[in-house]
Design a protein around this motif. Sequence first.
Motif, PDB file in Angstrom:
ATOM      1  N   ARG A  87     -20.124   4.694  -1.333  1.00  0.00           N
ATOM      2  CA  ARG A  87     -19.338   5.423  -0.343  1.00  0.00           C
ATOM      3  C   ARG A  87     -18.715   6.672  -0.966  1.00  0.00           C
ATOM      4  O   ARG A  87     -17.647   7.104  -0.557  1.00  0.00           O
ATOM      5  N   ARG A 111      -5.438  -6.231  -2.758  1.00  0.00           N
ATOM      6  CA  ARG A 111      -6.405  -6.651  -1.750  1.00  0.00           C
ATOM      7  C   ARG A 111      -7.108  -7.933  -2.187  1.00  0.00           C
ATOM      8  O   ARG A 111      -7.450  -8.768  -1.372  1.00  0.00           O
ATOM      9  N   SER A 159      -3.870  -1.097  -5.801  1.00  0.00           N
ATOM     10  CA  SER A 159      -4.117  -1.471  -4.406  1.00  0.00           C
ATOM     11  C   SER A 159      -5.325  -2.398  -4.293  1.00  0.00           C
ATOM     12  O   SER A 159      -5.336  -3.290  -3.453  1.00  0.00           O
ATOM     13  N   PRO A 186      -8.288  -7.316   6.529  1.00  0.00           N
ATOM     14  CA  PRO A 186      -9.667  -7.809   6.514  1.00  0.00           C
ATOM     15  C   PRO A 186      -9.751  -9.293   6.150  1.00  0.00           C
ATOM     16  O   PRO A 186     -10.698  -9.968   6.534  1.00  0.00           O
ATOM     17  N   ASN A 227       0.814  -1.215   0.000  1.00  0.00           N
ATOM     18  CA  ASN A 227       0.000   0.000   0.000  1.00  0.00           C
ATOM     19  C   ASN A 227       0.844   1.261   0.000  1.00  0.00           C
ATOM     20  O   ASN A 227       0.566   2.214  -0.722  1.00  0.00           O
ATOM     21  N   SER A 266      -6.544  -2.892   2.304  1.00  0.00           N
ATOM     22  CA  SER A 266      -6.030  -4.127   2.905  1.00  0.00           C
ATOM     23  C   SER A 266      -5.739  -3.986   4.398  1.00  0.00           C
ATOM     24  O   SER A 266      -5.187  -4.895   4.988  1.00  0.00           O
ATOM     25  N   VAL A 267      -6.079  -2.841   4.977  1.00  0.00           N
ATOM     26  CA  VAL A 267      -5.976  -2.678   6.422  1.00  0.00           C
ATOM     27  C   VAL A 267      -7.316  -2.136   6.897  1.00  0.00           C
ATOM     28  O   VAL A 267      -7.905  -1.284   6.234  1.00  0.00           O
ATOM     29  N   GLU A 317      -8.373  -0.105   9.284  1.00  0.00           N
ATOM     30  CA  GLU A 317      -8.593   1.329   9.508  1.00  0.00           C
ATOM     31  C   GLU A 317      -8.552   2.126   8.207  1.00  0.00           C
ATOM     32  O   GLU A 317      -9.253   3.112   8.052  1.00  0.00           O
ATOM     33  N   GLU A 318      -7.758   1.654   7.244  1.00  0.00           N
ATOM     34  CA  GLU A 318      -7.709   2.371   5.972  1.00  0.00           C
ATOM     35  C   GLU A 318      -9.002   2.199   5.198  1.00  0.00           C
ATOM     36  O   GLU A 318      -9.437   3.090   4.476  1.00  0.00           O
ATOM     37  N   ASP A 319      -9.628   1.023   5.374  1.00  0.00           N
ATOM     38  CA  ASP A 319     -10.905   0.828   4.700  1.00  0.00           C
ATOM     39  C   ASP A 319     -11.971   1.738   5.292  1.00  0.00           C
ATOM     40  O   ASP A 319     -12.758   2.327   4.569  1.00  0.00           O
ATOM     41  N   MET A 371      -6.089   9.663   4.668  1.00  0.00           N
ATOM     42  CA  MET A 371      -5.967   9.405   6.099  1.00  0.00           C
ATOM     43  C   MET A 371      -4.498   9.449   6.487  1.00  0.00           C
ATOM     44  O   MET A 371      -4.138   9.958   7.535  1.00  0.00           O
ATOM     45  N   LYS A 372      -3.669   8.871   5.637  1.00  0.00           N
ATOM     46  CA  LYS A 372      -2.240   8.845   5.929  1.00  0.00           C
ATOM     47  C   LYS A 372      -1.479   9.512   4.792  1.00  0.00           C
ATOM     48  O   LYS A 372      -0.920   8.840   3.934  1.00  0.00           O
TER      49      LYS A 372
END
Lengths: 266, 283
Positions: free
Chosen positions: A225, A165, A161, B145, A133, B104-105, B107-109, A236-237
Amino acid sequence: MLRDITIGQYYPADSVIHKLDPRTKLTATLIYVVSLFVFRGMAGFVAVTLGLLIIIRVSKVPFFYMIKGLKAIMIIVVITVIFNLFLTPGEAIVTFWKLKITWEGLKNAGFLTVRLIYLILGSSVLTLTTTPNQLTDGLEKALKPLNKLHVPVHEISMMMSIALRFIPILVEETDKIMKAQLARGADFESGNLVKKAKSMVPLLVPLFISAFRRANDLAMAMEARCYHGGEGRTKMKPLKYKKRDGVTYVVIAAYFAVVVSLRLVL
Amino acid sequence: MNFIEARKLIHEYIRRDEEENVESILTALDGVDLDVKQGEFVAVLGHNGSGKSTLAKHLNLLLHPSGGTLWVDGKNTQEADSLWDIRQNVGMVFQNPDNQIIASVVEEDVAFGPENIGIPTSEIWGRVERSLKSVGMIQYRQHSPNKLSGGQKQRVAIAGVMAMEPKCIVLDEPTAMLDPNGRKEVLDAVVRLNQEKGVTVILITHYMEEVIRADKVYVMDHGKVVMQGVPRAIFSQVDALKSYRLDVPQITLLAHELHEAGLPIPDGILTRQELVEALCQLY
């Protein structure tokens, strides 16, 4: 069998290199790779070796773990070594039948082996210390200028990404379909290559159908969404350069200068 | 005005052949009226193909009505510029947990929704934490997840919607692919959100046990709303429910059979506790 596939084998550890901005690591790796093809002679060899050893040490990734990655390219290395050994013209050391090993060939083969192995080791430091990521995030931000040339940078990195996943999910699904088809008498093992390829059809068709169905569901969920492309999106990051990134840039620039000057001076 | 108001809502799936001639028309929604107040917990029941999922997708404009009108949060859904506003205020959770988790994490989702609507970074962290806490998944924030159970994944999906701070969430058969434990986990989380945070909940399902806690129940069949009312009133009509191919909860069914057999038990028993009390009253 399929579960063994790991992509971007991240090795979690708490090192400075792990914490670096992915863009810094991308650039540094690129410079290192270039330096591998710039160096010449023993002094240069010592410089790139020292550089690599220090990086591996700082990254806190066990050395044997890195060596494992070399297995895959061993065949390529062996082939290039053989070609270089026997096909470089020059002063012969050993001659048998029509083949001769020359002094120049030996030198070429040696340096080429070093270059290839260091290339793999150097770039695996990048993949071992960066999560997939972070890597896509870094690529997205580093390639942002290409947006002006209408390259859909955000879309490409989003696709990467999402692909990462879904790899484990699709692998699991392949396993399931395989078992279901085996239970219905499918045979994936016997026969020649053509027959084996044909026997993959009952595996691939359901896999594709399910992948498309998943893609459709996912697209709907993303739209629900409020996903509407990269415009006006926050993170977020977010990637932000820190002091250590600056230091790294200086160090890698100094390293490159050393390698280049060694080549020019000697 | 109600939070959601549908009047004579019609949706047709039109199948065309290669020359764009209409081959067949499937009316998935046929004049549906729906009223949902802010803060209500509404359940929509129906068997497969009753049009309940189609209805759900209208509520945040994934589908547009072929006829009739639909107001969401005071906005007419026909107006194009209200699209993102409505999607932000009406979150949606789907059936398959795997196909709605993007990152794939965990909190990121959860951050995916807030990122899309342009929330500043510092606020995203707060929202992610709050919404993961509200579904009890905060200890899994760093997990992948893929390693979670179905119920946990579905709670992450709910957290992802909650992080956008919607006024209403629509859940389209969120428990259909889960085991009984996962089903309970998800349902408890939803009920808690409704009661503690005052989020309007619209639950689409075909499990009747899940609608017992709802304020209002709509039963759909062939694209029409055929019954509506409080759960108790709906469940007292066991024969009608059976004719719409819905399974009545076992307790209600038992009470109904006992009633048929001549015991003076009231209609619309929902829980084991109620049945026990009703039986104890008899002697």
